[in-house]
Design a protein around this motif. Sequence first.
Motif, PDB file in Angstrom:
ATOM      1  N   VAL A 158       0.905  -1.116   0.379  1.00 55.86           N
ATOM      2  CA  VAL A 158       0.065   0.081   0.250  1.00 55.86           C
ATOM      3  C   VAL A 158       1.074   1.235   0.118  1.00 55.86           C
ATOM      4  O   VAL A 158       0.269   2.369  -0.846  1.00 55.86           O
ATOM      5  CB  VAL A 158      -0.647   0.203   1.154  1.00 55.86           C
ATOM      6  N   ASP A 159       1.705   1.549   0.698  1.00 56.35           N
ATOM      7  CA  ASP A 159       2.909   2.045   1.213  1.00 56.35           C
ATOM      8  C   ASP A 159       3.324   2.248  -0.287  1.00 56.35           C
ATOM      9  O   ASP A 159       3.572   3.497  -1.529  1.00 56.35           O
ATOM     10  CB  ASP A 159       3.605   1.909   1.609  1.00 56.35           C
ATOM     11  N   VAL A 160       4.052   1.450  -1.046  1.00 57.75           N
ATOM     12  CA  VAL A 160       4.229   2.077  -2.609  1.00 57.75           C
ATOM     13  C   VAL A 160       3.190   1.857  -3.660  1.00 57.75           C
ATOM     14  O   VAL A 160       3.594   2.554  -4.415  1.00 57.75           O
ATOM     15  CB  VAL A 160       5.110   0.371  -3.059  1.00 57.75           C
ATOM     16  N   MET A 161       1.903   1.138  -3.291  1.00 56.61           N
ATOM     17  CA  MET A 161       1.187   2.288  -3.906  1.00 56.61           C
ATOM     18  C   MET A 161       0.843   3.697  -3.422  1.00 56.61           C
ATOM     19  O   MET A 161       0.349   4.678  -4.270  1.00 56.61           O
ATOM     20  CB  MET A 161      -0.375   1.386  -3.913  1.00 56.61           C
ATOM     21  N   GLN A 162       0.901   4.467  -2.759  1.00 59.35           N
ATOM     22  CA  GLN A 162       1.278   5.737  -1.704  1.00 59.35           C
ATOM     23  C   GLN A 162       2.161   7.034  -3.314  1.00 59.35           C
ATOM     24  O   GLN A 162       1.835   7.456  -3.258  1.00 59.35           O
ATOM     25  CB  GLN A 162       0.718   5.675  -0.825  1.00 59.35           C
ATOM     26  N   GLN A 163       3.062   5.818  -2.917  1.00 58.25           N
ATOM     27  CA  GLN A 163       4.553   6.487  -3.247  1.00 58.25           C
ATOM     28  C   GLN A 163       3.863   6.971  -5.340  1.00 58.25           C
ATOM     29  O   GLN A 163       4.677   7.938  -6.109  1.00 58.25           O
ATOM     30  CB  GLN A 163       5.750   5.759  -3.684  1.00 58.25           C
ATOM     31  N   LEU A 164       3.357   5.491  -5.624  1.00 59.71           N
ATOM     32  CA  LEU A 164       3.105   5.611  -7.673  1.00 59.71           C
ATOM     33  C   LEU A 164       2.230   6.455  -7.593  1.00 59.71           C
ATOM     34  O   LEU A 164       2.686   7.032  -8.477  1.00 59.71           O
ATOM     35  CB  LEU A 164       2.791   4.318  -7.661  1.00 59.71           C
ATOM     36  N   ALA A 165       1.267   6.827  -6.858  1.00 56.95           N
ATOM     37  CA  ALA A 165      -0.029   7.917  -6.488  1.00 56.95           C
ATOM     38  C   ALA A 165       0.691   9.594  -6.377  1.00 56.95           C
ATOM     39  O   ALA A 165       0.253  10.181  -7.926  1.00 56.95           O
ATOM     40  CB  ALA A 165      -1.199   7.623  -5.550  1.00 56.95           C
ATOM     41  N   LEU A 217      -5.007   5.054  -6.349  1.00 60.51           N
ATOM     42  CA  LEU A 217      -6.153   4.878  -5.332  1.00 60.51           C
ATOM     43  C   LEU A 217      -6.747   3.698  -5.171  1.00 60.51           C
ATOM     44  O   LEU A 217      -7.157   3.321  -4.198  1.00 60.51           O
ATOM     45  CB  LEU A 217      -6.389   6.301  -5.430  1.00 60.51           C
ATOM     46  N   GLU A 218      -7.427   3.502  -6.368  1.00 60.36           N
ATOM     47  CA  GLU A 218      -7.888   2.076  -6.694  1.00 60.36           C
ATOM     48  C   GLU A 218      -7.828   0.565  -6.246  1.00 60.36           C
ATOM     49  O   GLU A 218      -8.210   0.152  -5.519  1.00 60.36           O
ATOM     50  CB  GLU A 218      -9.009   2.922  -8.224  1.00 60.36           C
ATOM     51  N   GLU A 219      -6.497   0.651  -6.250  1.00 52.57           N
ATOM     52  CA  GLU A 219      -5.528  -0.610  -6.169  1.00 52.57           C
ATOM     53  C   GLU A 219      -5.207  -0.154  -4.205  1.00 52.57           C
ATOM     54  O   GLU A 219      -5.469  -1.818  -4.152  1.00 52.57           O
ATOM     55  CB  GLU A 219      -4.071  -0.303  -6.891  1.00 52.57           C
ATOM     56  N   ILE A 220      -4.822   1.226  -3.581  1.00 52.88           N
ATOM     57  CA  ILE A 220      -4.894   0.651  -2.640  1.00 52.88           C
ATOM     58  C   ILE A 220      -6.264   0.361  -1.822  1.00 52.88           C
ATOM     59  O   ILE A 220      -6.395  -0.823  -1.069  1.00 52.88           O
ATOM     60  CB  ILE A 220      -4.475   1.752  -2.192  1.00 52.88           C
ATOM     61  N   ILE A 221      -7.422   1.007  -2.587  1.00 51.70           N
ATOM     62  CA  ILE A 221      -8.533   0.730  -1.870  1.00 51.70           C
ATOM     63  C   ILE A 221      -8.583  -1.540  -1.768  1.00 51.70           C
ATOM     64  O   ILE A 221      -9.390  -2.195  -1.025  1.00 51.70           O
ATOM     65  CB  ILE A 221      -9.664   1.015  -2.687  1.00 51.70           C
ATOM     66  N   ALA A 257      -7.495   7.441   0.415  1.00 50.43           N
ATOM     67  CA  ALA A 257      -7.780   7.181  -0.979  1.00 50.43           C
ATOM     68  C   ALA A 257      -9.154   7.318  -1.585  1.00 50.43           C
ATOM     69  O   ALA A 257      -9.273   7.619  -2.262  1.00 50.43           O
ATOM     70  CB  ALA A 257      -6.960   5.912  -1.331  1.00 50.43           C
ATOM     71  N   ALA A 258     -10.164   7.118  -0.665  1.00 48.58           N
ATOM     72  CA  ALA A 258     -11.422   6.945  -0.473  1.00 48.58           C
ATOM     73  C   ALA A 258     -11.953   8.222  -1.043  1.00 48.58           C
ATOM     74  O   ALA A 258     -12.790   8.623  -1.514  1.00 48.58           O
ATOM     75  CB  ALA A 258     -12.481   5.706   0.096  1.00 48.58           C
ATOM     76  N   LEU A 259     -11.264   8.823   0.123  1.00 51.06           N
ATOM     77  CA  LEU A 259     -11.628  10.271   0.098  1.00 51.06           C
ATOM     78  C   LEU A 259     -11.262  10.947  -0.807  1.00 51.06           C
ATOM     79  O   LEU A 259     -12.363  12.277  -1.532  1.00 51.06           O
ATOM     80  CB  LEU A 259     -10.770  10.762   1.994  1.00 51.06           C
ATOM     81  N   GLU A 260     -10.295  11.071  -1.214  1.00 54.36           N
ATOM     82  CA  GLU A 260      -9.650  11.524  -2.750  1.00 54.36           C
ATOM     83  C   GLU A 260     -10.211  11.306  -3.355  1.00 54.36           C
ATOM     84  O   GLU A 260     -10.857  11.703  -4.447  1.00 54.36           O
ATOM     85  CB  GLU A 260      -8.293  11.361  -3.001  1.00 54.36           C
ATOM     86  N   LEU A 261     -11.035  10.158  -4.255  1.00 52.56           N
ATOM     87  CA  LEU A 261     -12.000   9.687  -5.012  1.00 52.56           C
ATOM     88  C   LEU A 261     -13.207  10.220  -4.706  1.00 52.56           C
ATOM     89  O   LEU A 261     -13.498  10.589  -5.623  1.00 52.56           O
ATOM     90  CB  LEU A 261     -12.245   7.944  -4.538  1.00 52.56           C
TER      91      LEU A 261
END
Length: 931
Positions: free
Chosen positions: A751-758, A774-778, A796-800
């Motif tokens: 999840v941390d890596v996905m945040q970095q990617l986002a 963000l969707e992948e994190i969820i 991530a859900a909040l940002e979406l």
Amino acid sequence: MTGPVIAKAISRPGLQLVCLLLAACAHQPGLDTPESAPAAALPDAAASSTPARLEREKAIAAYRDYLARYSNSPEHDRVVRRLADLLVEQAADMQLAAAATLDGRAQQDRTASQYYAAAIDYYEYLLNKYPDGPDRTDLLYQLSRAYEESGKSQQALLVLDRLLLRVPDSGVQLYVDSRFRRGELLFAEGNYPEAGRSYQAIVDLGTSVPVYKQALYKLGWSLFKQERYQDALPVLFSFLDLEIPPDTPFDEQLASLSPADREQVADVFRVVSMCFAQLHGVDSVDVYLQRNGNRSYAEHIYLDLAEFYIEQEQVTEAARTLLVLAEHDRLRPQAPRLAGRAIDLYRQAGFRQQLVSTEAQFVHDYGMASEFWTVHLPQDFPDVLQQLQASLQDLARFEHAEASRTRDAGAFRAAEQWYRAYLAAFGDAADAAVMNYQLAELLYEDARYRQAMDEYERTAWSRDEHPRAADAALGALRASEKILQQDDAADSSAIMERATADALRFVTAYPAHPAAPALLAKTGTVFLDQQAYEAALHVGERVLDGPVSTPPELGQVAWSIQAQAYYGLHQYPAAAAAYTEALGLAAEDDPRRPALQEGLATATYKQAEQALKQGDNRGAVMLYQQAAQLAPASSIRPQAQFDAATAMLAEEAWLEAIRMLEQFRNDYPDDPLQAEVTRKLAFAYERNGQSRKAAAAYLRLGQDRRQADALQRDALLHAAGIYTQAGEARQAVSTLEIYLQRFPKPVETAVDVMQQLATLEAGSGNAGKRLHWLEEIIKLDRAAGTTGTHVPAAEAALELAENQLSAFRRIRLVNPVQDSLARKLQAMKRALQAFEAAIDYGVLPVSTAGTYQIASMYEELGHELLASARPAGLSGDELAEYNSLLAEQAEPFEQLAIKIHMSNAERAGGDQPDPWVEKSVQRLGELQGYR
């Protein structure tokens, strides 16, 4: 007579028949079967026929023409019969021609089938018309033949059964022939019981019947096919007795038979073998012959059974059959050869245990002291003597191998017995020296060193020149060393003198032997093996400091002993110096040179290790590099280069270390140290400020599956971090994506890596890719979430949801208001669902933010309703009424917004201030103030 006179002299039917015979000389195609006969139309014969077939075809055409013209003639049925017989003959001829050639084969086969069919129709016609006629038996026979030849075996059998019902009237010959044909048809169909009964009926008529022998042969096969092996054997032996009468010599009688008869006899021998194979093999042969009398061909029965077993790869049964035959009379000339054949079978099959036991029996039965040689002269049996030699060799080597494997005293004694038996019988043979040498080796392995020394010396010096003489001499020296190592060697001085004499004798006899120089320094080598290094040094010094000039080869060995002794004493500089002296005496093509270079490199490497322990990194680097250069092909060279680079890293000499490590990577691409080199290179690149190279090295390390997973993960993340710091966003993204592919767990890190990617994608302007991550994190949190992944997933859900809020705000209420309002409400619904999904995570900052944004949406919707476009063309009263309606519609949204803000405001007063709660409190005051 003239033609008219003949015509008057002959009656009308007779005239017709004469015309028919004359017409037989001409070919008339295309004629039909007469109406009175049930046959179908017949085809024409092939044009490329033999003269006999052409003449027969003309006759067929003529008969068909006659039948077509004179269907009521008195000669009609005689012609039908003749035509049917001709059709059968012609069809049979066509079948033979078709079988002999491929040209027109299919056409001839079809034509033959049609001819048979027509003939069958004619015969059936005559049989139906004359059911009790005098020719009925002959017609049935011909009809069965036509059915059989046309491939209709079942119909042929039925007709033969009808024929055999008239046995008394049909004659012996026809009966026998019909019975035999019936048996053949049934045999071909696999109906062996019925076929056997037909053959038996013929056999019961006695030997005078022409096909008696063939019926006997087929009866035997029929019984065999029924697995009635006991019943088949007497029949098959009866057949063999006919061909090879009991009182006739087998070979002579067999040679007098025709090739076909010999082939059939061979076939019978084979089926006899198969019967006995099913009846417990060779034991059943013995029992059968004892009960039913011996035969002149009895030996061939055994031999053929053995060959059958060989073909079936039943080696044990084949060999046992041969051995049983040999046991019948061990003194006859063929007996040892049969046993030898069994031995060959076991040897070829690799059946070691059976081979050994059989050879042991062979030696017992045909050894030089056996009864066999009291009635035979050895010179008449060179093959038997050769087998005896081979068996003694096999037995000795087998027991020797067993003794080496098991260390069993009995095996050692057995092997010695076989070796000595061979030497006693064949002491002058070419292999005697080798066997003597093996005996000495056996005694040495059994720790009987004194006896071993005796046999080694006998092999080396008491036999003619042979290839193992030098080895035997060296073996004697080895044995003497063992004796001298024994504490209870009371005669050690005598043994020492004997060994010294043997060594000098060896050097004199084999001056060019590679072992000659080493023997003079043998004592030093023994001391080295015993780690008696001071004693080994003393031996080397005696050789090098002797009164006689030391030969180069001998000096090389002495210096080598010196070097090994110094190495054992951890005096590595002295060891390196001694190795240098030894190398100076070795030619470039000396096979010992690589070993000396390896020793020198190893001694230098050990010096480098000592320098490193003393803190002299620079000195260690120099010595490591020297060790690598001293032996380019040495196994120590890669390690030396690697350790030199490691020492440079300790010195923080980054550029020099990088140069060494890069060189190692190029020089040894397959070395196991490559993974560690990559790690060190990455570290050195990073310390030296070479970010891109450092990141690439860490990336390579992270993709090296030889590394531990933890190291790979850290390397990939570190590489991504370096790329990010260097502004290489795309490389950072690809590296992080590699990480996720390789290591989807632990999920917190993923999840941390996905945040970095986002974050990286957002920084690159790829809003869509950021939403993807963000969707992948969820998704990951839903599938395998932990307490550590809920907060990032909620954020991530909040940002979406905020993206959905933006979509809601972009829709303006314009005319026609109904349409734009519907779109805005749909957008609001999506946004509400997204915010509710974010709130459901229960993460307080996300929940308060989502609650505030939901209240804002309701508030904004009410305001936009009030500010929405008014329909055109409204009068003043209508506009006022419209505005009133809008205010009425907007009021609930504002009330709902106040209610939601109030729920958010209730969270105030917690340990940590929440900006979204504060915003709700502030906005609530504003809304209530307005009211």
